[in-house]
Motif scaffolding. Sequence first.
Motif, PDB file in Angstrom:
ATOM      1  N   ASP A 261       0.828  -1.215   0.000  1.00 41.62           N
ATOM      2  CA  ASP A 261       0.000   0.000   0.000  1.00 41.62           C
ATOM      3  C   ASP A 261       0.863   1.267   0.000  1.00 41.62           C
ATOM      4  O   ASP A 261       0.347   2.374   0.089  1.00 41.62           O
ATOM      5  CB  ASP A 261      -0.919   0.002   1.236  1.00 41.62           C
ATOM      6  CG  ASP A 261      -0.146  -0.227   2.536  1.00 41.62           C
ATOM      7  OD1 ASP A 261       1.114  -0.206   2.503  1.00 41.62           O
ATOM      8  OD2 ASP A 261      -0.787  -0.410   3.592  1.00 41.62           O
ATOM      9  N   ALA A 262       2.192   1.090  -0.090  1.00 41.50           N
ATOM     10  CA  ALA A 262       3.137   2.218  -0.123  1.00 41.50           C
ATOM     11  C   ALA A 262       2.936   3.169   1.053  1.00 41.50           C
ATOM     12  O   ALA A 262       3.164   4.368   0.953  1.00 41.50           O
ATOM     13  CB  ALA A 262       3.030   2.978  -1.445  1.00 41.50           C
ATOM     14  N   SER A 263       2.541   2.622   2.193  1.00 40.41           N
ATOM     15  CA  SER A 263       2.185   3.464   3.341  1.00 40.41           C
ATOM     16  C   SER A 263       3.380   3.863   4.200  1.00 40.41           C
ATOM     17  O   SER A 263       3.260   4.688   5.096  1.00 40.41           O
ATOM     18  CB  SER A 263       1.197   2.703   4.233  1.00 40.41           C
ATOM     19  OG  SER A 263       1.805   1.492   4.675  1.00 40.41           O
ATOM     20  N   MET A 264       4.546   3.240   3.926  1.00 41.72           N
ATOM     21  CA  MET A 264       5.722   3.494   4.760  1.00 41.72           C
ATOM     22  C   MET A 264       6.878   4.014   3.912  1.00 41.72           C
ATOM     23  O   MET A 264       6.885   3.851   2.693  1.00 41.72           O
ATOM     24  CB  MET A 264       6.122   2.192   5.477  1.00 41.72           C
ATOM     25  CG  MET A 264       5.063   1.705   6.459  1.00 41.72           C
ATOM     26  SD  MET A 264       5.315  -0.002   7.013  1.00 41.72           S
ATOM     27  CE  MET A 264       4.597  -0.938   5.678  1.00 41.72           C
ATOM     28  N   TYR A 268      17.711   5.598   4.531  1.00 38.71           N
ATOM     29  CA  TYR A 268      18.801   5.861   5.464  1.00 38.71           C
ATOM     30  C   TYR A 268      18.638   7.265   6.049  1.00 38.71           C
ATOM     31  O   TYR A 268      18.190   8.185   5.357  1.00 38.71           O
ATOM     32  CB  TYR A 268      20.155   5.764   4.732  1.00 38.71           C
ATOM     33  CG  TYR A 268      21.284   6.379   5.524  1.00 38.71           C
ATOM     34  CD1 TYR A 268      21.759   5.742   6.671  1.00 38.71           C
ATOM     35  CD2 TYR A 268      21.843   7.604   5.171  1.00 38.71           C
ATOM     36  CE1 TYR A 268      22.768   6.315   7.440  1.00 38.71           C
ATOM     37  CE2 TYR A 268      22.860   8.177   5.921  1.00 38.71           C
ATOM     38  CZ  TYR A 268      23.309   7.526   7.061  1.00 38.71           C
ATOM     39  OH  TYR A 268      24.295   8.095   7.814  1.00 38.71           O
ATOM     40  N   GLY A 269      19.004   7.417   7.319  1.00 28.48           N
ATOM     41  CA  GLY A 269      19.118   8.762   7.900  1.00 28.48           C
ATOM     42  C   GLY A 269      17.826   9.357   8.431  1.00 28.48           C
ATOM     43  O   GLY A 269      17.773  10.538   8.739  1.00 28.48           O
ATOM     44  N   GLN A 270      16.777   8.536   8.530  1.00 27.52           N
ATOM     45  CA  GLN A 270      15.510   9.095   9.043  1.00 27.52           C
ATOM     46  C   GLN A 270      15.667   9.532  10.499  1.00 27.52           C
ATOM     47  O   GLN A 270      14.986  10.449  10.943  1.00 27.52           O
ATOM     48  CB  GLN A 270      14.391   8.068   8.907  1.00 27.52           C
ATOM     49  CG  GLN A 270      14.140   7.680   7.452  1.00 27.52           C
ATOM     50  CD  GLN A 270      12.738   7.141   7.232  1.00 27.52           C
ATOM     51  OE1 GLN A 270      11.758   7.871   7.359  1.00 27.52           O
ATOM     52  NE2 GLN A 270      12.631   5.872   6.903  1.00 27.52           N
ATOM     53  N   LEU A 444      10.898   1.824  12.775  1.00 28.43           N
ATOM     54  CA  LEU A 444      11.374   0.445  12.889  1.00 28.43           C
ATOM     55  C   LEU A 444      12.810   0.441  12.355  1.00 28.43           C
ATOM     56  O   LEU A 444      13.153   1.244  11.500  1.00 28.43           O
ATOM     57  CB  LEU A 444      10.537  -0.513  12.030  1.00 28.43           C
ATOM     58  CG  LEU A 444       9.048  -0.637  12.333  1.00 28.43           C
ATOM     59  CD1 LEU A 444       8.406  -1.651  11.376  1.00 28.43           C
ATOM     60  CD2 LEU A 444       8.823  -1.064  13.770  1.00 28.43           C
ATOM     61  N   ALA A 445      13.609  -0.496  12.852  1.00 27.62           N
ATOM     62  CA  ALA A 445      14.982  -0.681  12.347  1.00 27.62           C
ATOM     63  C   ALA A 445      15.816   0.590  12.465  1.00 27.62           C
ATOM     64  O   ALA A 445      16.610   0.915  11.575  1.00 27.62           O
ATOM     65  CB  ALA A 445      14.966  -1.197  10.914  1.00 27.62           C
ATOM     66  N   ILE A 452      12.622   2.445   8.818  1.00 27.58           N
ATOM     67  CA  ILE A 452      11.238   2.460   8.341  1.00 27.58           C
ATOM     68  C   ILE A 452      10.387   3.415   9.178  1.00 27.58           C
ATOM     69  O   ILE A 452      10.406   3.362  10.413  1.00 27.58           O
ATOM     70  CB  ILE A 452      10.610   1.051   8.456  1.00 27.58           C
ATOM     71  CG1 ILE A 452      11.481   0.002   7.748  1.00 27.58           C
ATOM     72  CG2 ILE A 452       9.177   1.051   7.918  1.00 27.58           C
ATOM     73  CD1 ILE A 452      11.596   0.153   6.261  1.00 27.58           C
ATOM     74  N   SER A 453       9.642   4.273   8.466  1.00 28.55           N
ATOM     75  CA  SER A 453       8.672   5.137   9.144  1.00 28.55           C
ATOM     76  C   SER A 453       7.319   4.995   8.456  1.00 28.55           C
ATOM     77  O   SER A 453       7.241   4.459   7.350  1.00 28.55           O
ATOM     78  CB  SER A 453       9.128   6.596   9.096  1.00 28.55           C
ATOM     79  OG  SER A 453       9.232   7.012   7.740  1.00 28.55           O
TER      80      SER A 453
END
Length: 474
Positions: A261-264, A268-270, A444-445, A452-453
Amino acid sequence: MKKSSKGKELQDKLSYKKKNFWKIVSEKEREDAFVFADEYCAFLDEAKTERLSVELAEQILKTRKFVHLDADAPKNAPGYYRINRDKNITIFRTGKKDISNGCNLIVAHIDAPRVDLKQVPLSEDETTQLGIMLTHYYGSIRKYQWMSIPLALYGVVIKEDGTRIDISIGDNDGDPVFTFADLLPHLAKDYNNKKISEAIDADKLQLLFGSIPFPDDDIKDNVKLNCLNILYEKYGITEEDLISAEIEIVPAFSSKDVGIDASMVGAYGQDDRVCSYTALRALLDGEEPILPSIVFLADKEEIGSEGNTGARSDFILDFIADIIDFQGYDSSKILRKVLTKTNILSGDVTAAINPSFKDVHEKQNAPLLGYGVCLTKFTGSKGKSGSNDAHPEFIAKLRALFNSHNINWQVGELGKVDVGGGGTIAKFMAEHNAEVIDCGTPLLAMHSPFEISSKGDIYSTYKAYKIFFEHYGG
Ligand code: MN
Ligand code: MN
Protein backbone atom coordinates in the motif's frame (compact mmCIF):
# COMPACT_ATOMS: atom_id res chain seq x y z
CA MET A 1 -28.86 -0.99 14.75
CA LYS A 2 -27.26 -2.65 17.72
CA LYS A 3 -27.37 -0.50 20.81
CA SER A 4 -23.96 -0.12 22.40
CA SER A 5 -23.75 -1.62 25.85
CA LYS A 6 -23.31 0.40 29.01
CA GLY A 7 -19.87 -1.09 29.51
CA LYS A 8 -18.82 -0.10 26.01
CA GLU A 9 -19.99 3.47 26.58
CA LEU A 10 -18.11 3.63 29.84
CA GLN A 11 -15.02 2.15 28.24
CA ASP A 12 -15.06 4.77 25.46
CA LYS A 13 -15.40 7.50 28.06
CA LEU A 14 -12.73 6.31 30.51
CA SER A 15 -10.07 4.38 28.60
CA TYR A 16 -6.97 5.74 26.83
CA LYS A 17 -6.70 4.30 23.37
CA LYS A 18 -4.19 5.23 20.72
CA LYS A 19 -5.62 5.63 17.26
CA ASN A 20 -4.51 4.38 13.87
CA PHE A 21 -3.82 7.32 11.54
CA TRP A 22 -5.27 5.59 8.48
CA LYS A 23 -8.53 4.76 10.26
CA ILE A 24 -9.28 8.25 11.51
CA VAL A 25 -8.22 10.61 8.73
CA SER A 26 -10.17 11.80 5.72
CA GLU A 27 -9.34 10.77 2.16
CA LYS A 28 -7.94 14.28 1.63
CA GLU A 29 -5.62 14.03 4.62
CA ARG A 30 -4.45 10.59 3.52
CA GLU A 31 -3.47 12.12 0.17
CA ASP A 32 -1.77 15.06 1.88
CA ALA A 33 0.29 12.61 3.93
CA PHE A 34 1.45 10.84 0.77
CA VAL A 35 2.36 14.12 -0.95
CA PHE A 36 4.25 15.33 2.13
CA ALA A 37 6.15 12.04 2.30
CA ASP A 38 7.33 12.48 -1.30
CA GLU A 39 8.69 15.93 -0.45
CA TYR A 40 10.38 14.51 2.64
CA CYS A 41 11.94 11.69 0.61
CA ALA A 42 13.35 14.19 -1.89
CA PHE A 43 15.03 15.95 1.07
CA LEU A 44 16.41 12.65 2.45
CA ASP A 45 17.87 11.66 -0.92
CA GLU A 46 19.77 14.94 -1.18
CA ALA A 47 20.70 15.43 2.46
CA LYS A 48 22.80 12.36 3.18
CA THR A 49 25.17 14.17 5.56
CA GLU A 50 24.85 16.94 8.12
CA ARG A 51 26.61 19.39 5.80
CA LEU A 52 24.25 18.58 2.92
CA SER A 53 21.27 18.91 5.28
CA VAL A 54 22.41 22.41 6.24
CA GLU A 55 22.98 23.33 2.60
CA LEU A 56 19.53 22.13 1.59
CA ALA A 57 17.86 23.81 4.58
CA GLU A 58 19.52 27.09 3.59
CA GLN A 59 18.28 26.74 0.00
CA ILE A 60 14.72 26.24 1.27
CA LEU A 61 15.06 29.23 3.65
CA LYS A 62 16.21 31.50 0.85
CA THR A 63 13.12 30.66 -1.21
CA ARG A 64 11.08 31.88 1.79
CA LYS A 65 13.10 35.12 2.03
CA PHE A 66 14.76 34.24 5.32
CA VAL A 67 18.07 36.07 5.76
CA HIS A 68 21.31 35.44 7.58
CA LEU A 69 21.29 37.05 11.02
CA ASP A 70 23.84 39.79 11.38
CA ALA A 71 23.78 43.35 12.71
CA ASP A 72 22.71 44.90 9.39
CA ALA A 73 20.08 42.29 8.49
CA PRO A 74 16.78 43.92 7.44
CA LYS A 75 14.39 44.35 10.37
CA ASN A 76 11.33 43.25 8.39
CA ALA A 77 12.49 39.86 7.10
CA PRO A 78 10.07 36.99 7.81
CA GLY A 79 12.86 35.19 9.59
CA TYR A 80 16.57 34.80 10.22
CA TYR A 81 19.07 31.97 10.36
CA ARG A 82 22.68 31.30 11.23
CA ILE A 83 24.93 28.46 10.16
CA ASN A 84 27.72 27.15 12.37
CA ARG A 85 30.72 25.55 10.63
CA ASP A 86 28.47 24.27 7.83
CA LYS A 87 27.23 21.50 10.14
CA ASN A 88 24.37 22.96 12.13
CA ILE A 89 21.85 25.69 11.60
CA THR A 90 19.41 27.60 13.70
CA ILE A 91 16.38 29.37 12.27
CA PHE A 92 14.16 32.06 13.78
CA ARG A 93 10.68 33.06 12.70
CA THR A 94 9.24 36.29 14.00
CA GLY A 95 6.10 36.01 16.11
CA LYS A 96 3.29 38.39 16.99
CA LYS A 97 4.94 38.81 20.39
CA ASP A 98 8.64 39.56 20.61
CA ILE A 99 11.40 37.37 22.02
CA SER A 100 11.21 38.91 25.51
CA ASN A 101 8.11 36.72 26.00
CA GLY A 102 10.11 33.55 25.37
CA CYS A 103 9.79 31.35 22.33
CA ASN A 104 8.81 27.92 21.06
CA LEU A 105 11.77 25.89 19.91
CA ILE A 106 12.13 22.53 18.18
CA VAL A 107 15.55 20.92 18.25
CA ALA A 108 16.36 17.94 16.06
CA HIS A 109 19.59 16.46 14.76
CA ILE A 110 20.93 16.14 11.24
CA ASP A 111 23.80 13.75 11.88
CA ALA A 112 23.08 10.04 11.49
CA PRO A 113 24.93 6.84 12.35
CA ARG A 114 27.40 5.92 9.61
CA VAL A 115 30.98 4.86 8.99
CA ASP A 116 33.70 7.48 8.53
CA LEU A 117 37.00 7.17 6.67
CA LYS A 118 40.11 7.32 8.84
CA GLN A 119 42.55 10.18 8.26
CA VAL A 120 45.08 7.95 6.47
CA PRO A 121 42.53 5.58 5.00
CA LEU A 122 43.90 4.12 1.79
CA SER A 123 45.71 0.82 2.08
CA GLU A 124 46.61 -2.11 -0.14
CA ASP A 125 46.02 -5.52 1.34
CA GLU A 126 49.25 -7.45 0.94
CA THR A 127 47.71 -10.87 0.34
CA THR A 128 44.86 -9.95 -1.99
CA GLN A 129 46.35 -6.80 -3.52
CA LEU A 130 43.00 -5.10 -3.20
CA GLY A 131 42.73 -1.39 -2.44
CA ILE A 132 40.80 -0.78 0.76
CA MET A 133 39.80 2.19 2.89
CA LEU A 134 40.21 1.92 6.67
CA THR A 135 37.29 3.24 8.68
CA HIS A 136 36.02 4.28 12.09
CA TYR A 137 32.28 4.02 12.66
CA TYR A 138 30.26 6.97 13.96
CA GLY A 139 27.39 6.48 16.40
CA SER A 140 25.84 3.24 17.47
CA ILE A 141 25.54 0.77 14.60
CA ARG A 142 25.00 -2.97 14.38
CA LYS A 143 27.98 -3.57 12.13
CA TYR A 144 26.64 -6.68 10.40
CA GLN A 145 23.84 -4.57 8.89
CA TRP A 146 26.40 -2.59 6.93
CA MET A 147 28.07 -5.58 5.28
CA SER A 148 27.55 -6.36 1.58
CA ILE A 149 25.30 -3.44 0.72
CA PRO A 150 26.11 -0.73 -1.85
CA LEU A 151 27.72 2.28 -0.16
CA ALA A 152 28.43 5.84 -1.22
CA LEU A 153 31.09 8.33 -0.14
CA TYR A 154 30.19 11.89 0.79
CA GLY A 155 32.26 14.60 2.37
CA VAL A 156 34.75 17.39 2.05
CA VAL A 157 38.49 17.60 1.60
CA ILE A 158 40.09 20.86 2.71
CA LYS A 159 43.36 21.63 0.95
CA GLU A 160 46.23 23.47 2.66
CA ASP A 161 45.16 26.75 1.08
CA GLY A 162 41.64 26.31 2.46
CA THR A 163 40.04 25.24 -0.81
CA ARG A 164 37.14 22.88 -0.20
CA ILE A 165 36.61 19.93 -2.48
CA ASP A 166 33.21 18.27 -2.24
CA ILE A 167 33.14 14.52 -2.63
CA SER A 168 30.03 12.62 -3.70
CA ILE A 169 30.51 9.19 -5.24
CA GLY A 170 27.89 6.48 -5.41
CA ASP A 171 24.47 8.08 -5.76
CA ASN A 172 24.82 9.80 -9.12
CA ASP A 173 24.01 8.06 -12.41
CA GLY A 174 27.01 6.13 -13.65
CA ASP A 175 28.89 6.32 -10.33
CA PRO A 176 30.62 3.25 -8.94
CA VAL A 177 29.66 2.26 -5.39
CA PHE A 178 31.69 0.73 -2.55
CA THR A 179 31.03 -2.07 -0.08
CA PHE A 180 32.19 -3.97 2.98
CA ALA A 181 32.35 -7.53 1.59
CA ASP A 182 30.83 -10.05 3.99
CA LEU A 183 31.86 -13.66 4.56
CA LEU A 184 30.26 -16.47 2.55
CA PRO A 185 28.06 -18.86 4.58
CA HIS A 186 30.08 -21.88 3.38
CA LEU A 187 33.09 -20.77 5.43
CA ALA A 188 31.30 -19.03 8.26
CA LYS A 189 31.15 -21.88 10.78
CA ASP A 190 33.41 -20.21 13.36
CA TYR A 191 31.93 -16.77 12.83
CA ASN A 192 28.40 -18.14 13.10
CA ASN A 193 29.22 -19.35 16.59
CA LYS A 194 30.20 -15.87 17.74
CA LYS A 195 27.84 -13.41 19.36
CA ILE A 196 26.34 -10.96 16.84
CA SER A 197 28.07 -8.09 18.63
CA GLU A 198 31.46 -9.77 18.15
CA ALA A 199 31.08 -11.39 14.72
CA ILE A 200 32.05 -8.22 12.84
CA ASP A 201 34.95 -6.42 14.52
CA ALA A 202 35.31 -2.74 13.70
CA ASP A 203 38.44 -3.51 11.67
CA LYS A 204 36.39 -5.72 9.34
CA LEU A 205 34.69 -2.58 8.07
CA GLN A 206 37.26 -2.25 5.28
CA LEU A 207 35.80 -0.50 2.29
CA LEU A 208 36.52 -2.19 -1.04
CA PHE A 209 38.02 0.64 -3.05
CA GLY A 210 39.92 -0.65 -6.12
CA SER A 211 41.77 -3.54 -7.73
CA ILE A 212 43.71 -2.39 -10.80
CA PRO A 213 47.48 -1.97 -10.25
CA PHE A 214 49.37 1.03 -11.57
CA PRO A 215 51.45 -0.33 -14.50
CA ASP A 216 54.98 -0.20 -13.02
CA ASP A 217 56.67 -3.43 -11.89
CA ASP A 218 59.41 -1.58 -10.00
CA ILE A 219 57.22 -0.39 -7.17
CA LYS A 220 55.11 -1.94 -4.41
CA ASP A 221 51.49 -1.10 -3.60
CA ASN A 222 50.59 -0.43 -7.23
CA VAL A 223 46.86 -0.80 -6.56
CA LYS A 224 46.99 1.82 -3.83
CA LEU A 225 48.97 4.08 -6.17
CA ASN A 226 46.43 3.64 -8.93
CA CYS A 227 43.61 4.55 -6.54
CA LEU A 228 45.55 7.64 -5.40
CA ASN A 229 46.15 8.56 -9.01
CA ILE A 230 42.45 8.35 -9.84
CA LEU A 231 41.66 10.57 -6.82
CA TYR A 232 44.35 13.02 -7.96
CA GLU A 233 43.11 13.13 -11.54
CA LYS A 234 39.48 13.49 -10.49
CA TYR A 235 39.77 15.81 -7.47
CA GLY A 236 43.36 17.09 -7.46
CA ILE A 237 43.95 15.63 -4.00
CA THR A 238 46.88 13.71 -2.49
CA GLU A 239 47.01 11.24 0.38
CA GLU A 240 48.00 14.00 2.81
CA ASP A 241 44.95 16.05 1.76
CA LEU A 242 42.76 13.26 3.20
CA ILE A 243 44.13 14.11 6.64
CA SER A 244 42.13 17.34 6.54
CA ALA A 245 39.00 15.67 5.22
CA GLU A 246 35.74 14.32 6.57
CA ILE A 247 34.38 11.59 4.35
CA GLU A 248 31.33 9.62 5.37
CA ILE A 249 30.27 6.20 4.12
CA VAL A 250 26.49 5.99 3.78
CA PRO A 251 24.10 3.67 1.93
CA ALA A 252 24.14 4.20 -1.84
CA PHE A 253 20.45 4.04 -2.45
CA SER A 254 17.55 6.44 -2.37
CA SER A 255 14.46 6.32 -0.19
CA LYS A 256 11.72 3.88 -1.16
CA ASP A 257 8.01 3.42 -0.58
CA VAL A 258 7.55 0.33 1.56
CA GLY A 259 4.57 -2.03 1.60
CA ILE A 260 2.04 -3.05 -1.06
CA ASP A 261 0.00 0.00 0.00
CA ALA A 262 3.14 2.22 -0.12
CA SER A 263 2.18 3.46 3.34
CA MET A 264 5.72 3.49 4.76
CA VAL A 265 9.05 5.10 3.93
CA GLY A 266 12.27 3.09 3.92
CA ALA A 267 15.45 5.15 3.87
CA TYR A 268 18.80 5.86 5.46
CA GLY A 269 19.12 8.76 7.90
CA GLN A 270 15.51 9.09 9.04
CA ASP A 271 16.97 9.33 12.57
CA ASP A 272 16.74 12.21 12.75
CA ARG A 273 16.19 13.94 9.45
CA VAL A 274 12.51 13.05 9.77
CA CYS A 275 12.13 15.42 12.75
CA SER A 276 14.56 17.91 11.18
CA TYR A 277 12.61 18.18 7.94
CA THR A 278 9.17 18.23 9.56
CA ALA A 279 10.35 20.91 12.04
CA LEU A 280 11.75 23.09 9.26
CA ARG A 281 8.58 22.75 7.18
CA ALA A 282 6.39 23.38 10.22
CA LEU A 283 8.23 26.61 11.02
CA LEU A 284 7.93 27.83 7.42
CA ASP A 285 4.43 26.63 6.50
CA GLY A 286 2.49 27.68 9.60
CA GLU A 287 0.49 30.85 10.12
CA GLU A 288 2.27 33.71 11.86
CA PRO A 289 3.00 32.32 15.32
CA ILE A 290 2.06 34.04 18.56
CA LEU A 291 5.46 33.46 20.16
CA PRO A 292 8.60 33.52 18.02
CA SER A 293 9.60 30.11 16.65
CA ILE A 294 13.07 28.62 16.51
CA VAL A 295 14.28 25.45 14.82
CA PHE A 296 17.72 24.23 15.78
CA LEU A 297 19.19 21.47 13.62
CA ALA A 298 22.15 20.12 15.53
CA ASP A 299 25.10 17.92 14.68
CA LYS A 300 26.79 15.23 16.82
CA GLU A 301 23.70 13.92 18.64
CA GLU A 302 24.71 10.37 17.81
CA ILE A 303 27.92 10.73 19.79
CA GLY A 304 26.49 12.63 22.76
CA SER A 305 25.82 16.14 21.38
CA GLU A 306 29.50 16.92 21.97
CA GLY A 307 31.71 19.47 20.28
CA ASN A 308 31.06 22.98 19.04
CA THR A 309 28.55 21.77 16.44
CA GLY A 310 26.59 19.64 18.90
CA ALA A 311 23.61 20.80 20.93
CA ARG A 312 25.75 21.29 24.03
CA SER A 313 27.73 24.08 22.37
CA ASP A 314 26.91 27.73 23.12
CA PHE A 315 25.85 28.26 19.50
CA ILE A 316 22.11 28.11 20.21
CA LEU A 317 22.39 30.41 23.25
CA ASP A 318 24.48 32.92 21.29
CA PHE A 319 21.88 32.89 18.54
CA ILE A 320 19.01 33.54 20.95
CA ALA A 321 21.06 36.29 22.63
CA ASP A 322 21.67 37.93 19.26
CA ILE A 323 17.96 37.75 18.41
CA ILE A 324 17.21 39.43 21.73
CA ASP A 325 19.66 42.24 20.92
CA PHE A 326 18.39 42.43 17.33
CA GLN A 327 14.86 42.99 18.67
CA GLY A 328 16.09 45.89 20.77
CA TYR A 329 16.58 44.29 24.20
CA ASP A 330 19.74 43.71 26.19
CA SER A 331 20.59 40.01 26.10
CA SER A 332 23.03 40.39 28.99
CA LYS A 333 20.00 41.26 31.14
CA ILE A 334 17.20 39.04 29.82
CA LEU A 335 18.70 35.95 28.11
CA ARG A 336 18.19 33.72 31.11
CA LYS A 337 14.63 34.97 31.62
CA VAL A 338 13.85 34.27 27.97
CA LEU A 339 15.23 30.74 28.27
CA THR A 340 13.09 30.09 31.32
CA LYS A 341 10.04 31.12 29.30
CA THR A 342 11.01 28.91 26.36
CA ASN A 343 9.13 25.73 25.42
CA ILE A 344 11.06 23.03 23.64
CA LEU A 345 10.10 19.95 21.70
CA SER A 346 13.09 17.69 21.38
CA GLY A 347 12.26 16.22 18.00
CA ASP A 348 13.82 12.82 17.85
CA VAL A 349 12.72 9.43 16.66
CA THR A 350 11.60 6.63 18.93
CA ALA A 351 11.33 2.86 18.57
CA ALA A 352 7.98 1.50 17.40
CA ILE A 353 7.14 -2.12 18.14
CA ASN A 354 8.72 -4.37 15.55
CA PRO A 355 6.52 -7.44 14.86
CA SER A 356 9.64 -9.63 14.82
CA PHE A 357 11.08 -8.32 18.09
CA LYS A 358 8.08 -7.57 20.28
CA ASP A 359 9.82 -8.95 23.36
CA VAL A 360 11.99 -5.85 23.86
CA HIS A 361 8.93 -3.66 24.42
CA GLU A 362 6.27 -3.43 27.07
CA LYS A 363 3.39 -3.12 24.71
CA GLN A 364 1.04 -0.95 26.74
CA ASN A 365 3.60 1.88 26.75
CA ALA A 366 5.39 1.36 23.46
CA PRO A 367 4.61 3.37 20.34
CA LEU A 368 3.06 1.72 17.28
CA LEU A 369 3.88 2.52 13.69
CA GLY A 370 1.04 4.46 12.11
CA TYR A 371 -0.41 5.69 15.42
CA GLY A 372 0.91 9.22 15.22
CA VAL A 373 3.64 11.45 16.56
CA CYS A 374 5.02 10.17 19.86
CA LEU A 375 5.43 12.09 23.12
CA THR A 376 8.16 10.53 25.26
CA LYS A 377 8.18 11.73 28.86
CA PHE A 378 11.61 10.33 29.66
CA THR A 379 14.44 8.45 27.98
CA GLY A 380 17.63 7.22 29.65
CA SER A 381 18.33 3.81 31.13
CA LYS A 382 18.59 2.03 34.48
CA GLY A 383 15.88 3.91 36.32
CA LYS A 384 15.57 6.91 33.95
CA SER A 385 19.22 7.78 34.52
CA GLY A 386 20.52 10.33 32.02
CA SER A 387 17.06 11.52 31.13
CA ASN A 388 15.10 14.71 30.91
CA ASP A 389 11.87 13.74 32.67
CA ALA A 390 9.21 16.06 31.30
CA HIS A 391 6.75 17.61 33.72
CA PRO A 392 3.06 16.64 33.72
CA GLU A 393 2.08 20.34 33.57
CA PHE A 394 3.83 20.62 30.17
CA ILE A 395 2.45 17.29 28.91
CA ALA A 396 -1.09 18.34 29.86
CA LYS A 397 -0.81 21.54 27.82
CA LEU A 398 0.55 19.70 24.79
CA ARG A 399 -2.11 17.00 25.08
CA ALA A 400 -4.80 19.66 25.13
CA LEU A 401 -3.26 21.44 22.16
CA PHE A 402 -2.91 18.28 20.07
CA ASN A 403 -6.40 17.02 20.94
CA SER A 404 -8.04 20.32 20.13
CA HIS A 405 -6.35 20.35 16.70
CA ASN A 406 -7.00 16.68 15.86
CA ILE A 407 -3.34 15.72 15.86
CA ASN A 408 -2.84 11.95 15.86
CA TRP A 409 -0.46 11.43 18.77
CA GLN A 410 0.56 8.66 21.11
CA VAL A 411 2.73 8.27 24.14
CA GLY A 412 5.75 6.01 24.11
CA GLU A 413 8.68 4.61 26.00
CA LEU A 414 11.94 3.38 24.46
CA GLY A 415 11.78 -0.36 25.17
CA LYS A 416 11.12 -2.43 28.25
CA VAL A 417 12.62 -1.26 31.53
CA ASP A 418 16.28 -2.37 31.79
CA VAL A 419 16.40 -3.86 28.28
CA GLY A 420 18.56 -1.00 27.06
CA GLY A 421 17.72 2.63 26.58
CA GLY A 422 18.98 5.77 24.96
CA GLY A 423 19.16 9.52 25.26
CA THR A 424 18.35 12.52 23.15
CA ILE A 425 19.12 16.23 23.06
CA ALA A 426 16.25 16.91 25.51
CA LYS A 427 18.35 16.80 28.67
CA PHE A 428 20.92 19.26 27.33
CA MET A 429 18.27 21.77 26.36
CA ALA A 430 16.61 21.34 29.75
CA GLU A 431 19.84 22.51 31.41
CA HIS A 432 18.92 26.03 30.26
CA ASN A 433 15.83 25.77 32.47
CA ALA A 434 13.48 25.65 29.50
CA GLU A 435 10.45 23.34 29.42
CA VAL A 436 11.39 20.28 27.34
CA ILE A 437 9.82 17.05 26.15
CA ASP A 438 10.74 14.50 23.49
CA CYS A 439 8.26 14.51 20.64
CA GLY A 440 9.02 12.70 17.40
CA THR A 441 8.38 10.00 14.86
CA PRO A 442 8.38 6.26 15.65
CA LEU A 443 10.69 4.09 13.52
CA LEU A 444 11.37 0.45 12.89
CA ALA A 445 14.98 -0.68 12.35
CA MET A 446 16.40 2.53 13.84
CA HIS A 447 20.13 3.09 13.08
CA SER A 448 20.04 0.50 10.30
CA PRO A 449 20.92 1.50 6.72
CA PHE A 450 17.20 1.21 5.89
CA GLU A 451 15.03 2.70 8.62
CA ILE A 452 11.24 2.46 8.34
CA SER A 453 8.67 5.14 9.14
CA SER A 454 4.94 5.50 8.51
CA LYS A 455 3.78 8.24 6.15
CA GLY A 456 0.93 8.82 8.60
CA ASP A 457 3.38 9.43 11.45
CA ILE A 458 5.60 11.72 9.35
CA TYR A 459 2.56 13.80 8.54
CA SER A 460 1.32 13.76 12.14
CA THR A 461 4.77 14.92 13.29
CA TYR A 462 4.68 17.79 10.81
CA LYS A 463 1.18 18.79 11.87
CA ALA A 464 2.00 18.57 15.58
CA TYR A 465 5.08 20.77 15.14
CA LYS A 466 3.10 23.26 13.06
CA ILE A 467 0.35 23.54 15.68
CA PHE A 468 2.98 23.87 18.43
CA PHE A 469 4.60 26.79 16.65
CA GLU A 470 1.31 28.45 15.72
CA HIS A 471 -0.47 28.21 19.03
CA TYR A 472 1.59 27.06 21.99
CA GLY A 473 1.79 29.63 24.76
CA GLY A 474 -0.74 31.89 23.08
MN1 MN B 1 18.05 10.53 17.06
MN1 MN C 1 20.05 7.90 16.87
